[in-house]
Design an enzyme around this catalytic site. Structure first.
Site, PDB file in Angstrom:
ATOM      1  N   TYR A 123       0.308  -0.981   0.026  1.00  0.00           N
ATOM      2  CA  TYR A 123       0.315   0.246  -0.112  1.00  0.00           C
ATOM      3  C   TYR A 123       0.912   1.570   0.073  1.00  0.00           C
ATOM      4  O   TYR A 123       0.292   1.936  -0.147  1.00  0.00           O
ATOM      5  CB  TYR A 123      -1.041   0.001   1.460  1.00  0.00           C
ATOM      6  CG  TYR A 123      -2.122  -1.037   0.994  1.00  0.00           C
ATOM      7  CD1 TYR A 123      -1.840  -2.133   1.178  1.00  0.00           C
ATOM      8  CD2 TYR A 123      -3.503  -0.294   0.099  1.00  0.00           C
ATOM      9  CE1 TYR A 123      -3.135  -2.930   1.187  1.00  0.00           C
ATOM     10  CE2 TYR A 123      -4.629  -1.203   0.053  1.00  0.00           C
ATOM     11  CZ  TYR A 123      -4.283  -2.430   0.739  1.00  0.00           C
ATOM     12  OH  TYR A 123      -4.979  -3.645  -0.122  1.00  0.00           O
ATOM     13  N   LYS A 170       2.755 -15.565   4.594  1.00  0.00           N
ATOM     14  CA  LYS A 170       3.291 -16.453   3.193  1.00  0.00           C
ATOM     15  C   LYS A 170       4.257 -16.396   3.389  1.00  0.00           C
ATOM     16  O   LYS A 170       5.124 -16.588   2.215  1.00  0.00           O
ATOM     17  CB  LYS A 170       2.506 -15.270   2.013  1.00  0.00           C
ATOM     18  CG  LYS A 170       2.325 -17.038   1.003  1.00  0.00           C
ATOM     19  CD  LYS A 170       1.566 -17.470   0.802  1.00  0.00           C
ATOM     20  CE  LYS A 170       1.875 -18.601  -0.177  1.00  0.00           C
ATOM     21  NZ  LYS A 170       0.478 -20.019  -0.018  1.00  0.00           N
ATOM     22  N   ASP A 203      -2.991 -18.661   2.506  1.00  0.00           N
ATOM     23  CA  ASP A 203      -4.406 -19.378   1.471  1.00  0.00           C
ATOM     24  C   ASP A 203      -4.881 -20.180   2.853  1.00  0.00           C
ATOM     25  O   ASP A 203      -6.288 -20.574   2.444  1.00  0.00           O
ATOM     26  CB  ASP A 203      -3.714 -20.105   0.662  1.00  0.00           C
ATOM     27  CG  ASP A 203      -2.279 -21.170   0.929  1.00  0.00           C
ATOM     28  OD1 ASP A 203      -1.701 -20.536   2.160  1.00  0.00           O
ATOM     29  OD2 ASP A 203      -2.205 -21.624  -0.247  1.00  0.00           O
ATOM     30  N   ASP A 227      -7.349  -6.728   4.132  1.00  0.00           N
ATOM     31  CA  ASP A 227      -8.192  -5.857   2.597  1.00  0.00           C
ATOM     32  C   ASP A 227      -8.430  -7.405   2.520  1.00  0.00           C
ATOM     33  O   ASP A 227      -9.639  -6.900   2.276  1.00  0.00           O
ATOM     34  CB  ASP A 227      -7.515  -5.261   2.249  1.00  0.00           C
ATOM     35  CG  ASP A 227      -8.496  -4.808   1.609  1.00  0.00           C
ATOM     36  OD1 ASP A 227      -9.480  -5.482   1.796  1.00  0.00           O
ATOM     37  OD2 ASP A 227      -7.821  -4.329  -0.028  1.00  0.00           O
ATOM     38  N   ASP A 231     -12.829  -8.574   3.280  1.00  0.00           N
ATOM     39  CA  ASP A 231     -14.039  -8.675   2.778  1.00  0.00           C
ATOM     40  C   ASP A 231     -14.611 -10.450   2.811  1.00  0.00           C
ATOM     41  O   ASP A 231     -16.245 -10.205   3.036  1.00  0.00           O
ATOM     42  CB  ASP A 231     -13.936  -8.846   1.331  1.00  0.00           C
ATOM     43  CG  ASP A 231     -14.124  -6.741   1.257  1.00  0.00           C
ATOM     44  OD1 ASP A 231     -13.439  -5.916   1.971  1.00  0.00           O
ATOM     45  OD2 ASP A 231     -14.509  -6.925  -0.321  1.00  0.00           O
TER      46      ASP A 231
END
Ligand code: ATP
Length: 337
Positions: A123, A170, A203, A227, A231
């Site tokens: 970001y 990750k 994942d 982020d 959702d």
């Protein structure tokens, strides 16, 4: 008297901002807790009118206020919210996820919090091109990783639920950046007795959120993963329209729905205002801690109970299986505060 900035936003922003104003005005009328509201413009509309998504006037007003309530903005989100998070060093993004009885969700006992690092990662927007190749630079610092891990532990203690913090990363692929993040997380969390440390690849986390969301308590993760996962988390708990969030810094905080501007349903009076209303609840909690204001704590509980009771009585907007308009639904909550 608390002075609040309110960014009206784009898409469904103005409709849910109207709900937020009505709720705050109702609190002013009913309780010994008073707000003045500075309504501000920022986002796509502002960009096309003036060339600036976040005008100086809006920034100045934010600087004068004690906190900001923000409706979603559209395509210019990175010029508005990403800029404000970095500029005001709002390093912790808190996103509580909860299922409600009487609302369709993947499972009926979902109750966890995503704590998302809010100031760095991809970001920072460090992108460039070398020949025909585009490159993005990912920044993860020890300082920010430590701060967000500490914040996650603070929330786990406050919740006193499963007393577990799951570090999502990750690091098997991003060995330097996420390697640093998970190492610092582990060090911080292990220094807090009574809090269990859990490590999970992003994942696997996306899958486990669907398979057994009830096993999560507090998730701490980097900016981009946070982020995306929030959702998903909002949707499995019922709808994107019910998920609030807080962006917390040392001296300032900004509260906003997790969802975006939802242009597909804008202007139809079918947007769910719960996310912005529960963002007000998070703001009241923050005020009660920062200013030792017991009334604010009391009103926060009243507001949360009003939302619970509205849903329990089967009063719902379209996204959660009802047919109440945004304004009607807001009135029902107001009646119950
Ligand atoms: P962003 O990238 O800015 O987060 P997005 O592309 O993820 O935005 P949203 O605007 O968040 O998309 O909305 C995704 C879908 O979720 C919308 O198309 C809409 O149908 C639904 N939605 C989002 N917010 C609400 C809401 N408050 N009430 C009802 N439905 C909503």
């Amino acid at each position: 008297m608390y002075n609040i900035s309110l960014i009206n936003g784009d898409g469904i922003g103005p409709e849910i901002s109207r709900s937020a104003i009505r709720i705050l005005e109702n609190i002013n009328d009913k309780f010994n807790l008073k707000f003045t509201i500075d309504e501000l413009e920022a986002g796509d509309n502002m960009l096309s009118k003036t060339g600036y998504a976040l005008p100086t006037k809006t920034i100045k007003s934010i600087n004068r206020s004690i906190a900001c309530l923000k409706a979603p903005v559209g395509e210019s989100a990175s010029d508005v919210i990403v800029f404000l998070r970095q500029k005001l060093n709002l390093y912790a993004n808190i996103r509580p996820i909860k299922s409600y009885p009487n609302m369709k969700s993947l499972k009926n006992n979902i109750d966890f919090v995503i704590v998302r690092e809010n100031t760095e990662d991809l970001y920072l927007g460090n992108e460039f091109e070398v020949g025909d190749t585009a490159i993005a630079m990912r920044v993860i610092s020890e300082k920010a990783s430590r701060e967000i891990s500490e914040y996650a532990c603070k929330i786990a203690k406050y919740r006193n639920g499963l007393n577990k913090v799951t570090c999502v990363h990750k690091a098997n692929v991003l060995k330097k950046t996420d390697g640093l993040f998970v190492n610092i997380c582990k060090e911080v969390i292990k220094s807090h007795h009574n809090i269990k440390f859990e490590s999970m690849y992003v994942d696997a986390c996306a899958m486990n959120m669907i398979r057994n969301p009830e096993k999560f308590d507090v998730i701490v993760t980097t900016n981009m993963f946070g982020d995306i996962l929030s959702d998903e988390a909002a949707q499995i708990s019922g709808s994107l329209g019910i998920a609030p969030s807080a962006n917390i810094g040392e001296n300032y905080a900004l509260f906003e729905p997790v969802h975006g501007a939802a242009f597909d349903i804008a202007g139809k009076q079918i947007a769910n205002p719960i996310a912005i209303i529960l963002s007000i609840k998070m703001m009241l909690d923050w005020i009660s801690t920062k200013y030792h204001d017991k009334e604010s704590n009391f009103v926060a509980t009243r507001l949360e109970n009003a939302v619970d009771s509205t849903i329990k009585n089967n009063i719902k907007t379209k996204d959660i299986g009802g047919n109440y308009t945004t304004n009607e639904f807001t009135s029902e909550i107001i009646n119950r505060i």
